[in-house]
Each structure stands twice: as C-alpha cells, then as structure tokens.
Design a protein around this motif. Structure first.
Motif, PDB file in Angstrom:
ATOM      1  N   LEU A   1      15.015   3.193  -3.807  1.00  0.00           N
ATOM      2  CA  LEU A   1      14.638   1.894  -4.373  1.00  0.00           C
ATOM      3  C   LEU A   1      15.015   0.780  -3.417  1.00  0.00           C
ATOM      4  N   SER A   2      16.215   0.841  -2.902  1.00  0.00           N
ATOM      5  CA  SER A   2      16.689  -0.179  -1.967  1.00  0.00           C
ATOM      6  C   SER A   2      15.766  -0.290  -0.751  1.00  0.00           C
ATOM      7  N   GLN A   3      15.332   0.835  -0.224  1.00  0.00           N
ATOM      8  CA  GLN A   3      14.436   0.821   0.933  1.00  0.00           C
ATOM      9  C   GLN A   3      13.095   0.179   0.593  1.00  0.00           C
ATOM     10  N   HIS A   4      12.534   0.504  -0.575  1.00  0.00           N
ATOM     11  CA  HIS A   4      11.253  -0.084  -0.970  1.00  0.00           C
ATOM     12  C   HIS A   4      11.390  -1.581  -1.237  1.00  0.00           C
ATOM     13  N   LEU A   5      12.464  -1.974  -1.913  1.00  0.00           N
ATOM     14  CA  LEU A   5      12.665  -3.399  -2.176  1.00  0.00           C
ATOM     15  C   LEU A   5      12.902  -4.171  -0.885  1.00  0.00           C
ATOM     16  N   THR A   6      13.530  -3.547   0.096  1.00  0.00           N
ATOM     17  CA  THR A   6      13.731  -4.194   1.392  1.00  0.00           C
ATOM     18  C   THR A   6      12.394  -4.509   2.053  1.00  0.00           C
ATOM     19  N   VAL A   7      11.463  -3.573   2.012  1.00  0.00           N
ATOM     20  CA  VAL A   7      10.124  -3.821   2.573  1.00  0.00           C
ATOM     21  C   VAL A   7       9.476  -5.009   1.863  1.00  0.00           C
ATOM     22  N   LEU A   8       9.564  -5.031   0.548  1.00  0.00           N
ATOM     23  CA  LEU A   8       8.951  -6.113  -0.221  1.00  0.00           C
ATOM     24  C   LEU A   8       9.663  -7.446  -0.007  1.00  0.00           C
ATOM     25  N   ARG A   9      10.978  -7.412   0.140  1.00  0.00           N
ATOM     26  CA  ARG A   9      11.723  -8.652   0.402  1.00  0.00           C
ATOM     27  C   ARG A   9      11.433  -9.187   1.799  1.00  0.00           C
ATOM     28  N   GLU A  10      11.321  -8.299   2.789  1.00  0.00           N
ATOM     29  CA  GLU A  10      11.045  -8.738   4.158  1.00  0.00           C
ATOM     30  C   GLU A  10       9.710  -9.460   4.254  1.00  0.00           C
ATOM     31  N   GLN A  11       8.762  -9.092   3.415  1.00  0.00           N
ATOM     32  CA  GLN A  11       7.460  -9.763   3.387  1.00  0.00           C
ATOM     33  C   GLN A  11       7.441 -10.915   2.372  1.00  0.00           C
TER      34      GLN A  11
ATOM     35  N   GLY B   1       8.540 -10.021 -15.696  1.00  0.00           N
ATOM     36  CA  GLY B   1       8.878 -11.097 -14.775  1.00  0.00           C
ATOM     37  C   GLY B   1      10.136 -10.829 -13.987  1.00  0.00           C
ATOM     38  N   GLU B   2      11.027 -10.021 -14.529  1.00  0.00           N
ATOM     39  CA  GLU B   2      12.298  -9.746 -13.865  1.00  0.00           C
ATOM     40  C   GLU B   2      12.833  -8.425 -14.405  1.00  0.00           C
ATOM     41  N   ALA B   3      13.433  -7.639 -13.543  1.00  0.00           N
ATOM     42  CA  ALA B   3      13.970  -6.350 -13.988  1.00  0.00           C
ATOM     43  C   ALA B   3      15.188  -5.989 -13.155  1.00  0.00           C
ATOM     44  N   THR B   4      16.056  -5.182 -13.734  1.00  0.00           N
ATOM     45  CA  THR B   4      17.256  -4.740 -13.024  1.00  0.00           C
ATOM     46  C   THR B   4      16.898  -3.628 -12.048  1.00  0.00           C
ATOM     47  N   ALA B   5      17.761  -3.444 -11.080  1.00  0.00           N
ATOM     48  CA  ALA B   5      17.564  -2.370 -10.110  1.00  0.00           C
ATOM     49  C   ALA B   5      17.533  -1.022 -10.819  1.00  0.00           C
ATOM     50  N   GLY B   6      18.394  -0.834 -11.788  1.00  0.00           N
ATOM     51  CA  GLY B   6      18.426   0.426 -12.519  1.00  0.00           C
ATOM     52  C   GLY B   6      17.142   0.704 -13.268  1.00  0.00           C
ATOM     53  N   SER B   7      16.585  -0.314 -13.931  1.00  0.00           N
ATOM     54  CA  SER B   7      15.347  -0.094 -14.675  1.00  0.00           C
ATOM     55  C   SER B   7      14.176   0.140 -13.729  1.00  0.00           C
ATOM     56  N   LEU B   8      14.193  -0.504 -12.567  1.00  0.00           N
ATOM     57  CA  LEU B   8      13.138  -0.275 -11.573  1.00  0.00           C
ATOM     58  C   LEU B   8      13.209   1.144 -11.026  1.00  0.00           C
ATOM     59  N   ALA B   9      14.422   1.588 -10.713  1.00  0.00           N
ATOM     60  CA  ALA B   9      14.591   2.949 -10.191  1.00  0.00           C
ATOM     61  C   ALA B   9      14.109   3.973 -11.215  1.00  0.00           C
ATOM     62  N   ASP B  10      14.474   3.780 -12.471  1.00  0.00           N
ATOM     63  CA  ASP B  10      14.052   4.702 -13.527  1.00  0.00           C
ATOM     64  C   ASP B  10      12.535   4.683 -13.696  1.00  0.00           C
ATOM     65  N   ALA B  11      11.940   3.504 -13.727  1.00  0.00           N
ATOM     66  CA  ALA B  11      10.500   3.376 -13.962  1.00  0.00           C
ATOM     67  C   ALA B  11       9.679   4.016 -12.847  1.00  0.00           C
TER      68      ALA B  11
ATOM     69  N   ALA C   1       0.824  -1.218   0.000  1.00  0.00           N
ATOM     70  CA  ALA C   1       0.000   0.000   0.000  1.00  0.00           C
ATOM     71  C   ALA C   1       0.857   1.266   0.000  1.00  0.00           C
ATOM     72  N   ASN C   2       1.660   1.385  -1.016  1.00  0.00           N
ATOM     73  CA  ASN C   2       2.525   2.538  -1.205  1.00  0.00           C
ATOM     74  C   ASN C   2       2.639   2.736  -2.709  1.00  0.00           C
ATOM     75  N   GLU C   3       2.455   3.961  -3.183  1.00  0.00           N
ATOM     76  CA  GLU C   3       2.413   4.173  -4.628  1.00  0.00           C
ATOM     77  C   GLU C   3       3.699   3.750  -5.325  1.00  0.00           C
ATOM     78  N   ARG C   4       4.852   3.953  -4.715  1.00  0.00           N
ATOM     79  CA  ARG C   4       6.113   3.553  -5.362  1.00  0.00           C
ATOM     80  C   ARG C   4       6.265   2.041  -5.388  1.00  0.00           C
ATOM     81  N   ARG C   5       5.879   1.378  -4.303  1.00  0.00           N
ATOM     82  CA  ARG C   5       5.951  -0.085  -4.301  1.00  0.00           C
ATOM     83  C   ARG C   5       4.956  -0.675  -5.287  1.00  0.00           C
ATOM     84  N   LEU C   6       3.795  -0.048  -5.450  1.00  0.00           N
ATOM     85  CA  LEU C   6       2.846  -0.497  -6.464  1.00  0.00           C
ATOM     86  C   LEU C   6       3.442  -0.352  -7.860  1.00  0.00           C
TER      87      LEU C   6
END
Length: 110
Positions: free
Chosen positions: A55-65, A37-47, A22-27
């Motif tokens: 990006l690292s902070q948002h991915l950490t939340v998603l990885r922890e869950q 299906g898979e993307a690089t950290a750079g392409s995710l940050a850009d998108a 429930a966060n617009e960036r994580r969505l």
C-alpha cells in the motif's frame, strides 16, 4: 507553432497522469477514496487486498504525482484525492465499475 508545443505539453501531462493510475491496485485505491473522500491506510489496504508495505508503495506513486495527499491524526494516516482532475477522469468508470458507497460503510470515517 506555439499551439503544437502547448498541445504536446498537455498530452505529456495527461499521459503521465494516466501512467500513474494505470495499475489495477491504484485504481482500486482511487475508487475507494472517491467514495467517502478520505480513508485510513488500514481500510485502503483491506479494500485493495494489499499489505501495508505494498500500500505504501502504491500511495507513494500517487503522492509523487500529486494525485493523493494524506494527513496524520495521532497514529492514523488518512488519505484523500488531491487532484481535482481525478473526479472528472473517473466519473464514468467510477459509476460503472466501483462498488457502491455502502460497501465501505464499516471502514470509513463518518
């Protein structure tokens, strides 16, 4: 009584999952990951319009869950959706709101 306890446990599980996404960036990140299906950290940050740190902070939340996972290929970090429930959860919103796959063609792996 066991039915109520199980029902409550499932409700808690779903609420925790929804809270994590429930966060617009994580969505935006999940939308991006559901397409190729898979993307690089750079392409995710850009998108998502994020710095690498954010990006690292948002991915950490998603990885922890355990919603996303990643793999390293040399110095490139590839992320993907790990929780199969995300496909079901996002099927309708993804079709309605996420950009089409061809919008990501230049930033994703073949």
């Amino acid at each position: 009584m066991g039915g109520v306890v199980e029902f409550q446990a499932k409700a808690t599980e779903v609420a925790t999952l929804l809270e994590a996404v429930a966060n617009e960036r994580r969505l935006m990140l999940l939308c991006k990951l559901l397409e190729p299906g898979e993307a690089t950290a750079g392409s995710l940050a850009d998108a998502a319009g994020l710095s690498r740190s954010a990006l690292s902070q948002h991915l950490t939340v998603l990885r922890e869950q355990e919603i996303v996972t990643h793999r390293r290929e040399r110095q490139t970090l590839w992320s993907r959706v790990a929780d199969p429930r995300i496909d079901d959860l996002f099927s309708a919103p993804h079709a309605m709101f996420c950009p089409r796959r061809d919008a990501f063609a230049s930033t994703t792996r073949p």
